[in-house]
Design an enzyme around this catalytic site. Structure first.
Site, mmCIF file in Angstrom:
data_model
loop_
_atom_site.group_PDB
_atom_site.id
_atom_site.type_symbol
_atom_site.label_atom_id
_atom_site.label_comp_id
_atom_site.label_asym_id
_atom_site.label_seq_id
_atom_site.Cartn_x
_atom_site.Cartn_y
_atom_site.Cartn_z
ATOM 1 N N ARG A 191 1.026 -1.140 -0.135
ATOM 2 C CA ARG A 191 0.054 -0.429 0.463
ATOM 3 C C ARG A 191 0.977 1.321 -0.547
ATOM 4 N NH1 ARG A 191 -4.679 -1.411 4.571
ATOM 5 N NH2 ARG A 191 -2.602 -1.657 5.595
ATOM 6 N N ILE A 192 2.365 1.015 0.391
ATOM 7 C CA ILE A 192 1.950 2.353 0.698
ATOM 8 C C ILE A 192 3.311 2.618 0.305
ATOM 9 C CG2 ILE A 192 4.912 3.655 2.478
ATOM 10 C CD1 ILE A 192 3.445 1.992 5.108
ATOM 11 N N ARG A 238 12.207 0.903 7.068
ATOM 12 C CA ARG A 238 12.398 0.238 8.267
ATOM 13 C C ARG A 238 14.221 0.331 8.635
ATOM 14 N NH1 ARG A 238 8.681 1.430 10.594
ATOM 15 N NH2 ARG A 238 6.720 -0.289 11.655
ATOM 16 N N HIS A 293 12.494 9.688 12.266
ATOM 17 C CA HIS A 293 11.448 8.901 12.468
ATOM 18 C C HIS A 293 9.733 9.599 12.204
ATOM 19 C CE1 HIS A 293 9.955 4.408 13.209
ATOM 20 N NE2 HIS A 293 8.765 5.117 12.504
ATOM 21 N N ILE A 294 9.492 10.321 10.879
ATOM 22 C CA ILE A 294 8.274 11.470 10.842
ATOM 23 C C ILE A 294 7.687 10.764 9.930
ATOM 24 C CG2 ILE A 294 9.377 13.437 12.343
ATOM 25 C CD1 ILE A 294 9.643 14.750 10.217
ATOM 26 N N ALA A 295 7.465 9.570 9.546
ATOM 27 C CA ALA A 295 7.085 9.512 8.283
ATOM 28 C C ALA A 295 4.908 9.550 8.755
ATOM 29 C CB ALA A 295 7.195 7.729 7.523
ATOM 30 N N SER A 296 4.669 9.224 9.665
ATOM 31 C CA SER A 296 3.770 9.391 10.252
ATOM 32 C C SER A 296 2.768 10.599 11.047
ATOM 33 C CB SER A 296 3.339 7.329 11.064
ATOM 34 O OG SER A 296 4.159 8.346 12.410
ATOM 35 N N GLU A 320 18.010 2.867 15.957
ATOM 36 C CA GLU A 320 17.314 3.847 16.286
ATOM 37 C C GLU A 320 17.695 3.855 17.698
ATOM 38 O OE1 GLU A 320 13.438 5.294 14.794
ATOM 39 O OE2 GLU A 320 14.589 5.060 13.135
ATOM 40 N N ASP A 337 14.480 8.405 6.927
ATOM 41 C CA ASP A 337 13.558 8.365 8.124
ATOM 42 C C ASP A 337 13.428 7.418 9.097
ATOM 43 O OD1 ASP A 337 10.949 9.955 9.372
ATOM 44 O OD2 ASP A 337 9.991 8.270 8.893
#
Length: 421
Positions: free
Chosen positions: A208-209, A306, A353-356, A335, A330
């Protein structure tokens, strides 16, 4: 690493202060308490079921879902960005019915054992991914594991697209240049980057992404698409074909799409390679020294999937040896730490890590996580339409679905599926 963690904690404290005003209304109905020495914010103090939330979550709908389910909700106010297992065990305490946890936490036998001993039966990750969760450890203890699919697709794809443009056009370098007071006037060679129009974008993982990102790049920049995935994405292929026909109708060159058999085929052909595959043993260090050397010298590598999919040491070395090669990241292998040298590479765009991180998505994730826990505690079935979670996000609370939106171990636990009770 200690200095990095200390800096992260200082940042977290300032973020908490910055968001305090937006949470003031909710906080006015909460009380402050402590769970085995860990500060918590308590909502619905008289609730019959106790749910622990390891981090403050955006929005209010998630909280109302838990309160409507008769839950006493305790939100951790511990200052550490990443909570230790010991701190989470203190939060769980001797009685806890459910937990909403984070992707940064290690949910394995230790924590699921503590939750089981406290009478817990429900856990939900505040994420669509759950590689931080040892699901069989939860299943063996009768604990459901929820996740939050369906709300991250477009937001994550947008961030991957933003990283692509920022890396291609050297936005971060130019921004730093301006802020440093170095701009003295226009020059023909100043921060010359790559134009994306009519080039080739490569996707590794066309779920989907990956498909959403591909559509953005194809339609937005008239890029050809090459992708590798174990399964054909016929819907994506049809989309690109139809868009190509539209371009042809208007007298422009059509775009093309093809699925290839190997990752190597994507790397050799694409000007931009974006990673959208799952993380497992087979995809760890999928992008390594050998495969980086297969890519074009001026290619772009984007990773909003990831961190461990990329051998970060190999990437740092490649960036240093090939200044025209650029990347947008990202996520990171260790991490929140980065491998030595990455922060010094001007040809790397790096974000935390701000994709969402859009309000719609982050509040939607909170809603789904809360519904996973509340639904389990109320004995509701599992939602039978995993690709349609809109009712959980859009319906008024008086017609909220009586179901758990997404339980990854539902089959193993023998849970029924159903719509609304």
């Amino acid at each position: 690493f200690k200095m990095l963690r200390a800096s992260a904690n200082l940042l977290a404290n300032s973020l908490y202060r910055a968001t305090a005003s937006s949470c003031s209304l909710r906080a006015s109905f909460a009380s402050q308490a402590s769970s085995n020495g860990v500060p918590v914010e308590v909502h619905n103090e008289g609730g019959s079921k106790r749910v622990v939330v390891t981090k403050e979550l955006p929005g209010d709908r998630w909280l109302q879902i838990l309160i409507n389910a008769g839950c006493r909700v305790e939100v951790s106010k511990h200052p550490d960005v990443i909570l230790s297992n010991n701190t989470i065990q203190k939060l769980i305490g001797s009685k806890c019915d459910g937990v909403i946890g984070q992707l940064t936490e290690n949910w394995s036998s230790e924590l699921f054992g503590a939750l089981k001993d406290a009478g817990g039966i429900a856990y939900s990750n505040y994420a669509v991914g759950f590689n931080n969760v040892v699901v069989p450890e939860a299943t063996s203890r009768g604990i459901t594991v929820g996740n939050t699919p369906g709300v991250l697709t477009e937001t994550t794809a947008e961030l991957a697209a933003a990283l692509t443009l920022a890396a291609a056009r050297r936005i971060v370098e130019a921004d730093s240049f301006m802020r440093g007071g170095h701009y003295k006037g226009w020059l023909p060679t100043l921060f010359v980057g790559q134009m994306l129009q009519n080039k080739t974008v490569g996707i590794i993982g066309a779920g989907r992404i990956g498909a959403a990102y591909a559509r953005m790049m194809v339609e937005g920049h008239k890029m050809n698409l090459v992708y590798q995935d174990p399964y054909p994405n016929t819907k994506l292929e049809e989309y690109v074909k139809n868009y190509g026909e539209l371009l042809r109708h208007h007298g422009e060159a059509p775009v093309a799409c093809k699925r290839v058999d190997s990752i190597e085929d994507v790397l050799k052909e694409a000007d931009v390679v974006s990673l959208h595959c799952l993380l497992d043993k087979s995809s760890t260090h999928l992008i390594n020294k050998e495969r980086l050397n297969m890519m074009k010298k001026d290619a772009l590598l984007i990773n909003a999937a990831r961190g461990p999919i990329v051998d970060e040491v190999a990437l740092v070395n490649h960036l240093k040896a090939n200044p025209e090669f650029r990347c947008g990241l990202d996520v990171f292998e260790d991490e929140p730490a980065m491998k030595p040298g990455l922060a010094d590479c001007p040809n790397a765009v790096i974000v935390p890590h701000i994709a969402s991180a859009s309000m719609w998505t982050r509040s939607g994730m909170a809603t789904l996580a809360a519904a996973n826990v509340a639904g389990r505690l109320m004995g509701h079935p599992v939602w039978p339409q995993p690709n349609n979670i809109a009712p959980f996000l859009d319906r008024p609370m008086n017609s909220f679905p009586a179901a758990c939106p997404s339980i990854v171990n539902a089959k193993e636990l023998g849970l029924p599926t159903g719509s609304e009770a």
